[in-house]
Design a protein around this motif. Sequence first.
Motif, PDB file in Angstrom:
ATOM      1  N   ASN A 100       0.799  -1.224   0.000  1.00 21.12           N
ATOM      2  CA  ASN A 100       0.000   0.000   0.000  1.00 21.12           C
ATOM      3  C   ASN A 100       0.837   1.282   0.000  1.00 21.12           C
ATOM      4  N   LEU A 101       2.165   1.164  -0.215  1.00 17.02           N
ATOM      5  CA  LEU A 101       3.037   2.333  -0.204  1.00 17.02           C
ATOM      6  C   LEU A 101       4.265   2.080  -1.064  1.00 17.02           C
ATOM      7  N   THR A 136       0.412   6.282  -1.824  1.00 16.94           N
ATOM      8  CA  THR A 136      -0.250   5.297  -0.977  1.00 16.94           C
ATOM      9  C   THR A 136      -1.526   4.855  -1.685  1.00 16.94           C
ATOM     10  N   TRP A 147       5.960   9.754  -3.007  1.00 19.29           N
ATOM     11  CA  TRP A 147       5.410   8.466  -2.613  1.00 19.29           C
ATOM     12  C   TRP A 147       3.925   8.437  -2.903  1.00 19.29           C
TER      13      TRP A 147
END
Length: 189
Positions: free
Chosen positions: A124-125, A149, A147
């Motif tokens: 999830n990241l 998510t 980044w």
Amino acid sequence: MKKFLVLSMMILSAVGFSQKLTESQKFWINLEKHCGKSYEGTVTQGGKEGDGFTGKKLVMQVLSCEPNRIRIPFYVGDDKCRTWVLFKNEEQILRLKHDHRHEDGTEDKVTQYGGENSNHGFENLQMFPADKETAQRISYASTNLWWITLDEKTFTYNLRRIGSDRLFTATFDLTKPVEFNEKPWGWKE
């Protein structure tokens, strides 16, 4: 029955069904689930009046999903110049690039910058520190860290410039797809 189950498990194992996916593969698969969908978002960190984002309609559109490339145009009001482009290589390392275009479709002077995750990240990241090409093209972006998510409810795009107070986050609600039929400037299939 027991022998059949054991034999079935052995066959499945032999053909690779027991092979584990990397975290970046899981991330990619989860992102592909949104292909063809669009979502509205808001600036949730780093926004201020007059920054070009705050107060404008933000839409991300998972417009194109190919085996090794996902293109996500990011619309800011009537501005259709930005597309986030994610690539993956054979080792399942992901790369994020920013494709910026003028209204006539030509590339902006500041385009094709981004970074590569240095490992498989998390499901999830995924984090993308600025790559060498970015540092050479845009020296002030050499300390950028982007980044993304991704979970069942939200997608966030984030930028932090290390060593400064620069922080930007746009959050998109994945529970409410929106009808959106635009294309970014310079779009080619």
